[in-house]
Every structure is written in C-alpha cells, then in structure tokens.
Design a protein around this motif. Structure first.
Motif, PDB file in Angstrom:
ATOM      1  N   ASN A 169      50.496  46.654  28.689  1.00 35.19           N
ATOM      2  CA  ASN A 169      49.593  47.629  28.073  1.00 35.19           C
ATOM      3  C   ASN A 169      48.144  47.216  28.306  1.00 35.19           C
ATOM      4  N   PRO A 170      47.385  47.974  29.120  1.00 36.00           N
ATOM      5  CA  PRO A 170      46.014  47.580  29.434  1.00 36.00           C
ATOM      6  C   PRO A 170      45.070  47.628  28.241  1.00 36.00           C
ATOM      7  N   GLU A 171      45.471  48.352  27.192  1.00 33.53           N
ATOM      8  CA  GLU A 171      44.602  48.465  26.021  1.00 33.53           C
ATOM      9  C   GLU A 171      44.822  47.329  25.031  1.00 33.53           C
ATOM     10  N   ILE A 172      45.869  46.543  25.258  1.00 35.24           N
ATOM     11  CA  ILE A 172      46.162  45.426  24.347  1.00 35.24           C
ATOM     12  C   ILE A 172      45.812  44.093  24.986  1.00 35.24           C
ATOM     13  N   GLY A 173      46.259  43.927  26.244  1.00 35.20           N
ATOM     14  CA  GLY A 173      45.961  42.664  26.920  1.00 35.20           C
ATOM     15  C   GLY A 173      46.784  41.510  26.356  1.00 35.20           C
ATOM     16  N   PRO A 174      46.357  40.258  26.545  1.00 35.54           N
ATOM     17  CA  PRO A 174      45.206  39.898  27.382  1.00 35.54           C
ATOM     18  C   PRO A 174      45.476  40.174  28.866  1.00 35.54           C
ATOM     19  N   TRP A 175      44.415  40.316  29.651  1.00 34.39           N
ATOM     20  CA  TRP A 175      44.546  40.557  31.080  1.00 34.39           C
ATOM     21  C   TRP A 175      44.767  39.252  31.821  1.00 34.39           C
ATOM     22  N   LEU A 176      45.843  39.202  32.582  1.00 29.69           N
ATOM     23  CA  LEU A 176      46.155  38.028  33.394  1.00 29.69           C
ATOM     24  C   LEU A 176      45.632  38.288  34.799  1.00 29.69           C
ATOM     25  N   VAL A 177      44.595  37.567  35.200  1.00 31.58           N
ATOM     26  CA  VAL A 177      43.930  37.855  36.476  1.00 31.58           C
ATOM     27  C   VAL A 177      43.958  36.631  37.377  1.00 31.58           C
ATOM     28  N   ARG A 178      43.992  36.896  38.678  1.00 30.72           N
ATOM     29  CA  ARG A 178      43.932  35.832  39.671  1.00 30.72           C
ATOM     30  C   ARG A 178      42.496  35.348  39.858  1.00 30.72           C
ATOM     31  N   GLU A 179      42.327  34.255  40.598  1.00 33.38           N
ATOM     32  CA  GLU A 179      40.997  33.724  40.881  1.00 33.38           C
ATOM     33  C   GLU A 179      40.215  34.674  41.783  1.00 33.38           C
ATOM     34  N   GLU A 180      38.885  34.522  41.804  1.00 31.92           N
ATOM     35  CA  GLU A 180      38.009  35.463  42.495  1.00 31.92           C
ATOM     36  C   GLU A 180      38.305  35.571  43.986  1.00 31.92           C
ATOM     37  N   THR A 181      38.793  34.512  44.597  1.00 32.02           N
ATOM     38  CA  THR A 181      39.020  34.518  46.049  1.00 32.02           C
ATOM     39  C   THR A 181      40.400  35.040  46.432  1.00 32.02           C
ATOM     40  N   SER A 182      41.181  35.488  45.465  1.00 31.62           N
ATOM     41  CA  SER A 182      42.511  36.009  45.775  1.00 31.62           C
ATOM     42  C   SER A 182      42.412  37.455  46.238  1.00 31.62           C
ATOM     43  N   GLY A 183      43.479  37.954  46.848  1.00 26.04           N
ATOM     44  CA  GLY A 183      43.479  39.307  47.378  1.00 26.04           C
ATOM     45  C   GLY A 183      43.470  40.391  46.314  1.00 26.04           C
ATOM     46  N   VAL A 184      44.106  40.156  45.163  1.00 24.96           N
ATOM     47  CA  VAL A 184      44.261  41.204  44.154  1.00 24.96           C
ATOM     48  C   VAL A 184      43.122  41.222  43.133  1.00 24.96           C
ATOM     49  N   TYR A 185      42.282  40.196  43.129  1.00 22.04           N
ATOM     50  CA  TYR A 185      41.217  40.099  42.130  1.00 22.04           C
ATOM     51  C   TYR A 185      40.286  41.305  42.181  1.00 22.04           C
ATOM     52  N   TYR A 186      39.880  41.714  43.397  1.00 20.00           N
ATOM     53  CA  TYR A 186      38.955  42.835  43.560  1.00 20.00           C
ATOM     54  C   TYR A 186      39.513  44.097  42.905  1.00 20.00           C
ATOM     55  N   TYR A 187      40.794  44.378  43.126  1.00 15.60           N
ATOM     56  CA  TYR A 187      41.409  45.589  42.583  1.00 15.60           C
ATOM     57  C   TYR A 187      41.501  45.522  41.063  1.00 15.60           C
ATOM     58  N   THR A 188      41.783  44.350  40.540  1.00 19.10           N
ATOM     59  CA  THR A 188      41.861  44.179  39.089  1.00 19.10           C
ATOM     60  C   THR A 188      40.512  44.458  38.447  1.00 19.10           C
ATOM     61  N   GLN A 189      39.438  43.883  39.016  1.00 19.81           N
ATOM     62  CA  GLN A 189      38.113  44.098  38.440  1.00 19.81           C
ATOM     63  C   GLN A 189      37.679  45.552  38.574  1.00 19.81           C
ATOM     64  N   ARG A 190      38.073  46.213  39.672  1.00 15.87           N
ATOM     65  CA  ARG A 190      37.745  47.635  39.838  1.00 15.87           C
ATOM     66  C   ARG A 190      38.390  48.451  38.718  1.00 15.87           C
ATOM     67  N   PHE A 191      39.666  48.178  38.438  1.00 16.40           N
ATOM     68  CA  PHE A 191      40.377  48.913  37.382  1.00 16.40           C
ATOM     69  C   PHE A 191      39.730  48.655  36.020  1.00 16.40           C
ATOM     70  N   ILE A 192      39.418  47.409  35.751  1.00 15.38           N
ATOM     71  CA  ILE A 192      38.820  47.040  34.457  1.00 15.38           C
ATOM     72  C   ILE A 192      37.479  47.736  34.262  1.00 15.38           C
ATOM     73  N   GLU A 193      36.663  47.791  35.324  1.00 16.59           N
ATOM     74  CA  GLU A 193      35.359  48.450  35.226  1.00 16.59           C
ATOM     75  C   GLU A 193      35.509  49.961  35.099  1.00 16.59           C
ATOM     76  N   GLU A 194      36.420  50.549  35.868  1.00 16.73           N
ATOM     77  CA  GLU A 194      36.617  52.001  35.821  1.00 16.73           C
ATOM     78  C   GLU A 194      37.055  52.469  34.440  1.00 16.73           C
ATOM     79  N   HIS A 195      37.826  51.627  33.746  1.00 12.44           N
ATOM     80  CA  HIS A 195      38.367  52.029  32.445  1.00 12.44           C
ATOM     81  C   HIS A 195      37.633  51.354  31.287  1.00 12.44           C
TER      82      HIS A 195
END
Length: 274
Positions: A169-195
């Motif tokens: 649930n993105p509204e509950i979290g906590p958000w488990l995120v990879r390190e900044e240099t990983s491939g999926v980090y960019y997409y995670t931060q995009r989603f977090i900012e968009e919402h």
C-alpha cells in the motif's frame, strides 16, 4: 614490465599509493618503488606528488592508462590461453545488475554453456552504475544493466523488456527503495514525486531483501514483475516499462567473446525483446 603496469593501473584508479598497496597486498614503499622504476623506464612522470594523500595524474599518465588497460587484458588472456591450452577454455567475467542476475541470467547461462561448452564464466553481482564502471576499468568482459547508462568506448544493446509493478500500500509504507545508482531507483522516485508521497523511505541495497520483506507483508516497493511472482501487485503504466541492456566495450580483441556477444544479441532479436 607487466607487474609494474598492473601496479600503475591500481594507483591510477585509486589516486592513492597506500590504497593501491592494500588492494595489491604489498607494502606501500614497494608500490612507490615500482612506479618510480616505471617512470624511469619510460622517461616520463606519470603522477604529480603534491604532498597530499590523493595524487594527480599527468597527461602521460592518462595516455598510459588508456593504452595499458587493453595491453593488460591481452596479457591476461594470453596467460589463460597458455594455462588452458589443452582444453582451450575461454574465460569470461560478466557483471550483472540485481534483477537481471536473479530472474533472467540463470537461463541465459544454461543456454550459453550448451552453445559454448568450453566457456568458463565468472559472474559479479552489482548495481547498474557499478557494472558500467567495471566495464570501463576492464574488470569485466561485458555486462547487463537495468537503466540506459552510457560511456565513451562502450556499446549498449536493448535485450528483454521488463515491466515494473507496485507491491504493498503506497499510502501506508514504509517505502522500500534501492540505492541511487540502481536501475529501479529512478522509477521509484518518479512515482513518489508524481503522487506526492510523504511516507518514510527505507534504503535497502539488495533486491532479494526487499522481496523477502514484501512477502512478510512489510512495506511497499516498486519492483520488476518478474520478482513479484506470488505477491499481490498492481501494474504500472507504460512509463514504468524498461529494458534490460547488454553493454560491451567498442572493441573486443578476443574472437570467442565477440561470438558470445553476437549470439546473445541474436537471441534477444529472435525472441522479440519481450
């Protein structure tokens, strides 16, 4: 001479005599002596000793590094060829990002061993940026990454597509995120900012740990659909679809590795990069 060039390469990359000594498992005075002897043999200064711990390189040092990495690769390959003359084994070092190495690479390795039975493989698991840096330093022969990174003297080829999904649930979290240099980090931060998400973010540098936590019902994360099997997940839009990429140096001196790369690219093309 090759021993001195190996020492020079490590000093050049670390910009530090003592760090180079640690990595080479020799004393710092030995490192200094080998560099001085190499400079004397070549008749040029390779480093600027400015009294600080981190040293600077000269233009001659930069040129020697660019030329010597290929020379050292060829020397190591020659030694391997001599050692494996009877069975003609080809050694290959592969760097692979986390998701690719867990969910795609195993099948590829099985196929490679069937097609190239005399192939000896070493696999190094690292994030996408580290794979690119390792390729640039000639620490690996080629790599697989999850984000479209590029660098001089490097080729990048798209392979299979990878759909990202959200678990938890993105509204509950906590958000488990990879390190900044990983491939999926960019997409995670995009989603977090968009919402406009404000929940706590927990940085975890390992994809399997994130999946294990999600299986226990803890947290929320954006991961590959390949990693989400057995979990309740929600598909994201096409903006969150990416490619896995094969990266190689622009010149490969070994015929067997060139054949290997060509075969991998052909397989991706035959399967439609799906």
């Amino acid at each position: 001479m090759f021993k001195y060039l190996e020492t020079f390469k490590v000093v050049y990359e670390t910009k530090h005599f003592s760090k180079a000594a640690e990595l080479l498992f020799i004393a710092q005075p030995t490192v200094s002596a080998q560099i001085k002897q190499l400079e004397a043999d070549l008749g040029v200064a390779l480093f600027i000793r400015n009294g600080r711990q981190e040293i600077e390189t000269t233009p001659q040092g930069d040129l020697l590094y660019q030329k010597s990495v290929n020379l050292l690769d060829e020397w190591r390959e020659l030694k391997l060829d001599l050692q494996h003359e009877k069975n003609q084994m080809t050694h290959c070092v592969i760097g692979a990002s986390h998701t690719y190495s867990i969910y795609v690479l195993p099948d590829l390795i099985i196929q490679l061993k069937r097609v190239f039975p005399k192939l000896s493989i070493t696999i190094k698991l690292m994030n996408s940026l580290a794979v690119v840096e390792a390729l640039n330093k000639h620490e690996i022969d080629f790599g697989f990454i999850e984000k479209p990174l590029s660098m001089k003297h490097m080729h990048r080829f798209p392979l299979v597509k990878d759909q990202l999904v959200i678990v938890g649930n993105p509204e509950i979290g906590p958000w488990l995120v990879r390190e900044e240099t990983s491939g999926v980090y960019y997409y995670t931060q995009r989603f977090i900012e968009e919402h406009d998400i404000k929940q706590e973010q927990v940085s975890i540098h390992n994809n399997e740990i994130i999946v294990a936590l999600l299986k226990e019902g803890y947290g929320c994360s954006i991961i590959s659909e390949r990693a989400a099997q057995g979990l309740d997940y929600k598909h994201l839009s096409e903006k969150y679809q990416r490619h896995f990429y094969l990266i190689t140096r622009d010149q490969e001196s070994r015929d067997e590795l060139s054949k290997l790369v060509t075969w991998i690219r052909r397989q991706a093309k035959d399967t439609g990069s799906n």
